[in-house]
Design a protein around this motif. Structure first.
Motif, PDB file in Angstrom:
ATOM      1  N   SER A  97      27.655  32.632  38.433  1.00 19.69           N
ATOM      2  CA  SER A  97      27.309  33.554  39.529  1.00 19.69           C
ATOM      3  C   SER A  97      26.279  32.916  40.461  1.00 19.69           C
ATOM      4  O   SER A  97      26.306  33.144  41.677  1.00 19.69           O
ATOM      5  CB  SER A  97      26.776  34.878  38.971  1.00 19.69           C
ATOM      6  OG  SER A  97      25.718  34.636  38.079  1.00 19.69           O
ATOM      7  N   ARG A 100      28.109  30.372  42.626  1.00 21.17           N
ATOM      8  CA  ARG A 100      28.825  31.088  43.698  1.00 21.17           C
ATOM      9  C   ARG A 100      27.863  31.444  44.836  1.00 21.17           C
ATOM     10  O   ARG A 100      28.157  31.249  46.004  1.00 21.17           O
ATOM     11  CB  ARG A 100      29.490  32.324  43.081  1.00 21.17           C
ATOM     12  CG  ARG A 100      29.931  33.385  44.020  1.00 21.17           C
ATOM     13  CD  ARG A 100      31.128  32.981  44.865  1.00 21.17           C
ATOM     14  NE  ARG A 100      32.335  32.752  44.084  1.00 21.17           N
ATOM     15  CZ  ARG A 100      33.418  32.123  44.561  1.00 21.17           C
ATOM     16  NH1 ARG A 100      33.418  31.659  45.796  1.00 21.17           N
ATOM     17  NH2 ARG A 100      34.475  31.948  43.809  1.00 21.17           N
ATOM     18  N   ALA A 167      38.714  32.279  42.041  1.00 16.86           N
ATOM     19  CA  ALA A 167      38.573  33.718  41.838  1.00 16.86           C
ATOM     20  C   ALA A 167      39.046  34.146  40.453  1.00 16.86           C
ATOM     21  O   ALA A 167      38.568  35.127  39.906  1.00 16.86           O
ATOM     22  CB  ALA A 167      39.345  34.473  42.912  1.00 16.86           C
ATOM     23  N   SER A 172      34.344  34.098  36.519  1.00 14.35           N
ATOM     24  CA  SER A 172      34.347  34.494  37.926  1.00 14.35           C
ATOM     25  C   SER A 172      33.798  35.912  38.088  1.00 14.35           C
ATOM     26  O   SER A 172      33.224  36.232  39.117  1.00 14.35           O
ATOM     27  CB  SER A 172      35.746  34.369  38.525  1.00 14.35           C
ATOM     28  OG  SER A 172      36.665  35.027  37.688  1.00 14.35           O
ATOM     29  N   ASP A 173      33.980  36.758  37.053  1.00 13.68           N
ATOM     30  CA  ASP A 173      33.386  38.099  37.121  1.00 13.68           C
ATOM     31  C   ASP A 173      32.132  38.184  36.246  1.00 13.68           C
ATOM     32  O   ASP A 173      31.640  39.256  35.953  1.00 13.68           O
ATOM     33  CB  ASP A 173      34.403  39.156  36.688  1.00 13.68           C
ATOM     34  CG  ASP A 173      34.800  38.986  35.217  1.00 13.68           C
ATOM     35  OD1 ASP A 173      34.329  38.020  34.582  1.00 13.68           O
ATOM     36  OD2 ASP A 173      35.556  39.819  34.705  1.00 13.68           O
ATOM     37  N   GLY A 174      31.643  37.019  35.811  1.00 11.80           N
ATOM     38  CA  GLY A 174      30.398  36.987  35.043  1.00 11.80           C
ATOM     39  C   GLY A 174      30.594  37.067  33.545  1.00 11.80           C
ATOM     40  O   GLY A 174      29.685  36.789  32.782  1.00 11.80           O
ATOM     41  N   LYS A 175      31.810  37.468  33.091  1.00 13.48           N
ATOM     42  CA  LYS A 175      31.953  37.628  31.640  1.00 13.48           C
ATOM     43  C   LYS A 175      33.304  37.200  31.074  1.00 13.48           C
ATOM     44  O   LYS A 175      33.381  36.698  29.963  1.00 13.48           O
ATOM     45  CB  LYS A 175      31.639  39.070  31.227  1.00 13.48           C
ATOM     46  CG  LYS A 175      32.389  40.135  32.003  1.00 13.48           C
ATOM     47  CD  LYS A 175      31.866  41.521  31.596  1.00 13.48           C
ATOM     48  CE  LYS A 175      32.756  42.660  32.057  1.00 13.48           C
ATOM     49  NZ  LYS A 175      33.000  42.721  33.485  1.00 13.48           N
ATOM     50  N   THR A 176      34.388  37.398  31.825  1.00  9.65           N
ATOM     51  CA  THR A 176      35.716  37.139  31.255  1.00  9.65           C
ATOM     52  C   THR A 176      36.024  35.643  31.208  1.00  9.65           C
ATOM     53  O   THR A 176      35.634  34.899  32.099  1.00  9.65           O
ATOM     54  CB  THR A 176      36.778  37.836  32.123  1.00  9.65           C
ATOM     55  OG1 THR A 176      36.369  39.175  32.322  1.00  9.65           O
ATOM     56  CG2 THR A 176      38.139  37.835  31.446  1.00  9.65           C
ATOM     57  N   GLU A 178      39.119  32.664  31.021  1.00  9.02           N
ATOM     58  CA  GLU A 178      40.491  32.546  31.507  1.00  9.02           C
ATOM     59  C   GLU A 178      41.499  32.721  30.369  1.00  9.02           C
ATOM     60  O   GLU A 178      41.253  32.279  29.243  1.00  9.02           O
ATOM     61  CB  GLU A 178      40.684  31.176  32.155  1.00  9.02           C
ATOM     62  CG  GLU A 178      41.963  31.065  32.955  1.00  9.02           C
ATOM     63  CD  GLU A 178      42.089  29.676  33.576  1.00  9.02           C
ATOM     64  OE1 GLU A 178      42.206  29.571  34.793  1.00  9.02           O
ATOM     65  OE2 GLU A 178      42.071  28.700  32.801  1.00  9.02           O
ATOM     66  N   GLN A 210      45.870  39.627  31.208  1.00  8.66           N
ATOM     67  CA  GLN A 210      44.648  40.431  31.126  1.00  8.66           C
ATOM     68  C   GLN A 210      44.263  40.668  29.654  1.00  8.66           C
ATOM     69  O   GLN A 210      43.097  40.534  29.285  1.00  8.66           O
ATOM     70  CB  GLN A 210      44.836  41.756  31.837  1.00  8.66           C
ATOM     71  CG  GLN A 210      43.502  42.430  32.092  1.00  8.66           C
ATOM     72  CD  GLN A 210      43.642  43.635  32.988  1.00  8.66           C
ATOM     73  OE1 GLN A 210      44.734  44.179  33.157  1.00  8.66           O
ATOM     74  NE2 GLN A 210      42.538  44.058  33.555  1.00  8.66           N
ATOM     75  N   SER A 213      42.573  37.579  28.121  1.00  7.00           N
ATOM     76  CA  SER A 213      41.348  37.044  28.714  1.00  7.00           C
ATOM     77  C   SER A 213      40.206  37.456  27.807  1.00  7.00           C
ATOM     78  O   SER A 213      39.991  38.641  27.589  1.00  7.00           O
ATOM     79  CB  SER A 213      41.128  37.620  30.112  1.00  7.00           C
ATOM     80  OG  SER A 213      42.157  37.193  30.951  1.00  7.00           O
ATOM     81  N   LYS A 215      36.410  37.764  26.315  1.00  8.25           N
ATOM     82  CA  LYS A 215      35.033  37.955  26.753  1.00  8.25           C
ATOM     83  C   LYS A 215      34.185  36.767  26.327  1.00  8.25           C
ATOM     84  O   LYS A 215      34.290  36.308  25.189  1.00  8.25           O
ATOM     85  CB  LYS A 215      34.428  39.213  26.120  1.00  8.25           C
ATOM     86  CG  LYS A 215      35.199  40.473  26.425  1.00  8.25           C
ATOM     87  CD  LYS A 215      34.701  41.104  27.696  1.00  8.25           C
ATOM     88  CE  LYS A 215      35.449  42.404  27.978  1.00  8.25           C
ATOM     89  NZ  LYS A 215      35.639  42.658  29.372  1.00  8.25           N
TER      90      LYS A 215
END
Ligand code: SAM
Length: 217
Positions: A97, A100, A167, A172-176, A178, A210, A213, A215
């Motif tokens: 983050s 980014r 993205a 990319s969302d701080g926790k998940t 790939e 999904q 993915s 954590k």
């Protein structure tokens, strides 16, 4: 264009990394300019000394303040507004983050790579941010600086190419993390690509991805 300057005693360490792959491409498309400042150029006396023993005793040598102050001044003369970033295990842990944020901002940066047992503490009066790449100790700040710079530069708009690649990446969302990925062949050493990925059913594929993915711990 983002200007990234690096203060180091080992300029040669950077040429391979900064002149290959994405870092090279980023320079070609004028997303970034790199400038290496050799701390040795600001060393003291005929031997261009940059380090000395710690007051109070103890093992090893410390980078002296005078060469460091002069090298940072050189960087500021080149770009007055550049933020000074000190690589140190005592710094704030580097995160996707933050990469980014720094990729998207209009700031330029001067990275200071420590060596030996570290640096004279008075250098902190010139530092905007202290950054660590993790809770372990490396020999110098060069590898940490390269890590941090790579993570920023690849996120500068236009550098990666497929803008979606960043993205949907891990963190990319701080926790998940790939989802698992596969390429040809469909079967390799009796290991088969999950059927769903061959189905052409994009909704089901998205659902599977999904669900798979994980954590970050
Ligand atoms: N004596 C220092 C201590 O115990 O914190 C470690 C010095 S280390 C051998 C030399 C230099 O490498 C540091 O000044 C810093 O610039 C860099 N360095 C080492 N590990 C690092 C890390 N995890 N993150 C960022 N920089 C690091």
């Amino acid at each position: 264009m983002k200007k990234i300057q690096i203060i180091t005693l080992f300029p040669e360490m950077f040429s391979g990394v900064l002149n290959s792959s994405m870092m090279w491409k980023a320079q070609q498309c004028n997303a970034v300019e790199f400038r290496i400042i050799n701390l040795r150029d600001f060393g003291i006396g005929p031997r261009q000394q940059v380090d000395d023993t710690p007051y109070g005793g103890g093992d090893g040598m410390l980078l002296m303040p005078k060469p460091l102050f002069a090298a940072i001044k050189d960087g500021k003369n080149y770009d007055f507004n550049a933020k000074v970033v000190l690589m140190t295990p005592k710094g704030e842990r580097w995160k996707q983050s933050t990469a980014r944020k720094w990729a998207d901002d209009s700031n330029s940066y001067i990275f200071v790579c420590g060596r030996y047992e570290g640096y004279d503490e008075r250098i902190l009066t010139l530092v905007d941010k202290q950054v660590s790449v993790g809770d372990y100790v490396l020999t110098g700040g060069e590898l940490p600086a390269m890590t941090v710079i790579d993570s920023i530069v690849r996120l500068i708009p236009g550098v990666l190419g497929g803008e979606n690649s960043a993205a949907i990446e891990s963190f990319s969302d701080g926790k998940t993390l790939e989802f698992p990925q596969y390429t040809r062949p469909e079967v390799f050493k009796d290991m088969k690509v999950p059927e769903i990925l061959l189905s052409g059913n994009h909704a089901e594929i998205a659902k599977w991805r999904q669900e798979n993915s994980f954590k970050a711990k």
